[in-house]
Design a protein around this motif. Structure first.
Motif, PDB file in Angstrom:
ATOM      1  N   ASP A   1       0.697  -1.213  -0.036  1.00  0.00           N
ATOM      2  CA  ASP A   1       0.094   0.089   0.076  1.00  0.00           C
ATOM      3  C   ASP A   1       0.801   1.279  -0.041  1.00  0.00           C
ATOM      4  N   ARG A   2       0.117   2.494  -0.044  1.00  0.00           N
ATOM      5  CA  ARG A   2       0.641   3.666  -0.059  1.00  0.00           C
ATOM      6  C   ARG A   2       1.833   3.997   1.081  1.00  0.00           C
ATOM      7  N   ARG A   3       1.514   3.427   2.061  1.00  0.00           N
ATOM      8  CA  ARG A   3       2.125   3.824   3.408  1.00  0.00           C
ATOM      9  C   ARG A   3       3.311   2.710   3.530  1.00  0.00           C
ATOM     10  N   GLY A   4       3.658   1.489   2.617  1.00  0.00           N
ATOM     11  CA  GLY A   4       4.432   0.872   2.974  1.00  0.00           C
ATOM     12  C   GLY A   4       4.139  -0.589   3.547  1.00  0.00           C
ATOM     13  N   GLY A   5       2.721  -0.550   3.832  1.00  0.00           N
ATOM     14  CA  GLY A   5       2.127  -1.892   4.408  1.00  0.00           C
ATOM     15  C   GLY A   5       2.031  -2.829   3.403  1.00  0.00           C
ATOM     16  N   ARG A   6       2.127  -4.342   3.763  1.00  0.00           N
ATOM     17  CA  ARG A   6       2.299  -5.327   2.947  1.00  0.00           C
ATOM     18  C   ARG A   6       1.047  -6.500   3.255  1.00  0.00           C
ATOM     19  N   SER A   7       0.615  -6.881   2.385  1.00  0.00           N
ATOM     20  CA  SER A   7      -0.683  -7.903   2.436  1.00  0.00           C
ATOM     21  C   SER A   7      -0.551  -9.035   1.306  1.00  0.00           C
TER      22      SER A   7
ATOM     23  N   GLY B   1      -1.622 -12.983  -0.230  1.00  0.00           N
ATOM     24  CA  GLY B   1      -2.751 -13.594  -0.431  1.00  0.00           C
ATOM     25  C   GLY B   1      -3.032 -13.945  -1.967  1.00  0.00           C
ATOM     26  N   THR B   2      -4.280 -14.280  -2.077  1.00  0.00           N
ATOM     27  CA  THR B   2      -4.775 -14.224  -3.376  1.00  0.00           C
ATOM     28  C   THR B   2      -6.096 -13.627  -3.482  1.00  0.00           C
ATOM     29  N   ILE B   3      -6.262 -12.712  -4.733  1.00  0.00           N
ATOM     30  CA  ILE B   3      -7.421 -11.610  -4.948  1.00  0.00           C
ATOM     31  C   ILE B   3      -8.666 -12.679  -5.298  1.00  0.00           C
ATOM     32  N   ASP B   4      -9.675 -12.497  -4.435  1.00  0.00           N
ATOM     33  CA  ASP B   4     -10.628 -13.340  -4.576  1.00  0.00           C
ATOM     34  C   ASP B   4     -11.909 -12.528  -5.511  1.00  0.00           C
ATOM     35  N   VAL B   5     -12.006 -11.161  -5.251  1.00  0.00           N
ATOM     36  CA  VAL B   5     -12.986 -10.298  -5.614  1.00  0.00           C
ATOM     37  C   VAL B   5     -12.359  -9.080  -6.082  1.00  0.00           C
ATOM     38  N   VAL B   6     -12.705  -8.577  -7.239  1.00  0.00           N
ATOM     39  CA  VAL B   6     -12.322  -7.213  -7.671  1.00  0.00           C
ATOM     40  C   VAL B   6     -13.682  -6.314  -7.709  1.00  0.00           C
ATOM     41  N   HIS B   7     -13.904  -5.414  -6.817  1.00  0.00           N
ATOM     42  CA  HIS B   7     -15.015  -4.709  -6.829  1.00  0.00           C
ATOM     43  C   HIS B   7     -14.791  -3.363  -7.742  1.00  0.00           C
ATOM     44  N   ALA B   8     -15.505  -2.281  -7.870  1.00  0.00           N
ATOM     45  CA  ALA B   8     -15.702  -1.290  -8.660  1.00  0.00           C
ATOM     46  C   ALA B   8     -14.178  -0.254  -8.340  1.00  0.00           C
ATOM     47  N   ASP B   9     -13.952  -0.463  -7.039  1.00  0.00           N
ATOM     48  CA  ASP B   9     -12.885   0.732  -6.476  1.00  0.00           C
ATOM     49  C   ASP B   9     -12.130   0.073  -5.190  1.00  0.00           C
ATOM     50  N   ALA B  10     -12.085  -1.230  -5.243  1.00  0.00           N
ATOM     51  CA  ALA B  10     -11.377  -1.942  -4.387  1.00  0.00           C
ATOM     52  C   ALA B  10     -11.018  -3.466  -4.798  1.00  0.00           C
ATOM     53  N   LEU B  11     -10.018  -4.211  -4.043  1.00  0.00           N
ATOM     54  CA  LEU B  11      -9.848  -5.593  -4.330  1.00  0.00           C
ATOM     55  C   LEU B  11     -10.187  -6.340  -3.143  1.00  0.00           C
ATOM     56  N   GLU B  12     -10.736  -7.642  -3.254  1.00  0.00           N
ATOM     57  CA  GLU B  12     -10.690  -8.200  -1.813  1.00  0.00           C
ATOM     58  C   GLU B  12      -9.682  -9.525  -1.849  1.00  0.00           C
ATOM     59  N   LEU B  13      -8.871  -9.475  -0.809  1.00  0.00           N
ATOM     60  CA  LEU B  13      -7.784 -10.441  -0.836  1.00  0.00           C
ATOM     61  C   LEU B  13      -7.980 -11.322   0.293  1.00  0.00           C
ATOM     62  N   ALA B  14      -7.952 -12.619   0.036  1.00  0.00           N
ATOM     63  CA  ALA B  14      -7.839 -13.796   0.865  1.00  0.00           C
ATOM     64  C   ALA B  14      -6.389 -13.759   1.299  1.00  0.00           C
ATOM     65  N   ARG B  15      -6.310 -13.436   2.558  1.00  0.00           N
ATOM     66  CA  ARG B  15      -4.725 -13.229   3.183  1.00  0.00           C
ATOM     67  C   ARG B  15      -4.292 -14.886   3.437  1.00  0.00           C
ATOM     68  N   HIS B  16      -3.001 -15.249   3.066  1.00  0.00           N
ATOM     69  CA  HIS B  16      -2.434 -16.467   3.328  1.00  0.00           C
ATOM     70  C   HIS B  16      -1.001 -16.342   3.117  1.00  0.00           C
ATOM     71  N   ASP B  17      -0.162 -17.159   3.524  1.00  0.00           N
ATOM     72  CA  ASP B  17       1.157 -17.076   3.144  1.00  0.00           C
ATOM     73  C   ASP B  17       1.507 -17.483   1.656  1.00  0.00           C
ATOM     74  N   LEU B  18       2.425 -16.852   1.052  1.00  0.00           N
ATOM     75  CA  LEU B  18       2.580 -16.899  -0.271  1.00  0.00           C
ATOM     76  C   LEU B  18       3.016 -18.552  -0.482  1.00  0.00           C
ATOM     77  N   THR B  19       3.751 -19.096   0.248  1.00  0.00           N
ATOM     78  CA  THR B  19       4.398 -20.406  -0.094  1.00  0.00           C
ATOM     79  C   THR B  19       3.316 -21.386   0.038  1.00  0.00           C
ATOM     80  N   GLU B  20       2.092 -20.992   0.487  1.00  0.00           N
ATOM     81  CA  GLU B  20       0.859 -22.040   0.611  1.00  0.00           C
ATOM     82  C   GLU B  20      -0.240 -21.802  -0.448  1.00  0.00           C
ATOM     83  N   ALA B  21      -0.949 -22.794  -0.907  1.00  0.00           N
ATOM     84  CA  ALA B  21      -1.973 -22.653  -1.728  1.00  0.00           C
ATOM     85  C   ALA B  21      -3.224 -21.827  -1.157  1.00  0.00           C
ATOM     86  N   ARG B  22      -3.701 -21.293  -1.724  1.00  0.00           N
ATOM     87  CA  ARG B  22      -5.198 -20.683  -1.312  1.00  0.00           C
ATOM     88  C   ARG B  22      -5.996 -21.599  -0.996  1.00  0.00           C
ATOM     89  N   ARG B  23      -6.163 -22.111   0.144  1.00  0.00           N
ATOM     90  CA  ARG B  23      -7.296 -23.259   0.442  1.00  0.00           C
ATOM     91  C   ARG B  23      -7.840 -22.660   1.802  1.00  0.00           C
TER      92      ARG B  23
END
Length: 183
Positions: A132-138, A140-162
């Protein structure tokens, strides 16, 4: 002798007039060049330097070094030297180094926005890291993309999105995004 003085006088006047004409033409050319440059946006300059190494400094202290692969209405797709793809919001770019004078054509940039590219990322189900613009990190996998935002299922990048690997869900407004990294 008097005739020679007249010839010298006229020759001098002709030389002065020619010099004045040259100066006026140079000033007009410089002014026209400044007007043309004033119509060129920085993204047009980036388009003219696709596939060349650039250094981008973004909000949040993020530095990306790599080649721009694609350009859209409000985004740049960069292939960093470290590999993968970085989807950069143009509004998050603070500075760019490595650009020459070349300008690309507007026709070469894509007209679709950030949401369209993020929907492609969501379809691929590829794990991403959102900075993000302040340096934060999230991550995961993008589940949904809205008109003005994304919805992220947070998980470790080394693991599959289950379901068992999902640590939570977060909605991140596009305006908060600096870069979305896909590796």
């Amino acid at each position: 002798m008097g005739e020679q003085r007249w010839k010298d006088l006229f020759a001098d006047l002709d030389a002065q007039m020619a010099m004045q004409n040259r100066l006026e033409a140079d000033a007009e050319t410089a002014d026209r060049t400044r007007r043309e440059q004033a119509l060129v946006g920085w993204v047009d300059r980036v388009i003219g330097h696709r596939a060349q190494p650039l250094r981008l400094i973004l909000d949040g202290g993020v530095i990306i070094e790599g080649a721009v692969r694609d350009v859209g209405a409000d985004w740049l797709l960069v292939r960093p030297q470290s590999g993968g793809e970085d989807l950069v919001r143009t509004a998050a770019v603070l500075s760019i180094t490595g650009l020459g004078r070349r300008v690309g054509s507007d026709v070469t940039s894509r007209r679709f926005g950030l949401g369209s590219v993020l929907r492609e990322f969501a379809r691929d189900r590829a794990p991403v890291e959102v900075l993000d613009r302040r340096g934060g990190r999230s991550a995961g996998t993008i589940d949904v993309v809205h008109a003005d935002a994304l919805e992220l299922a947070r998980h470790d990048l080394t693991e599959a999105r289950r379901a068992e690997n999902v640590l939570g869900r977060v909605i991140i407004p596009f305006d908060a995004v600096s870069v979305v990294r896909r590796r």
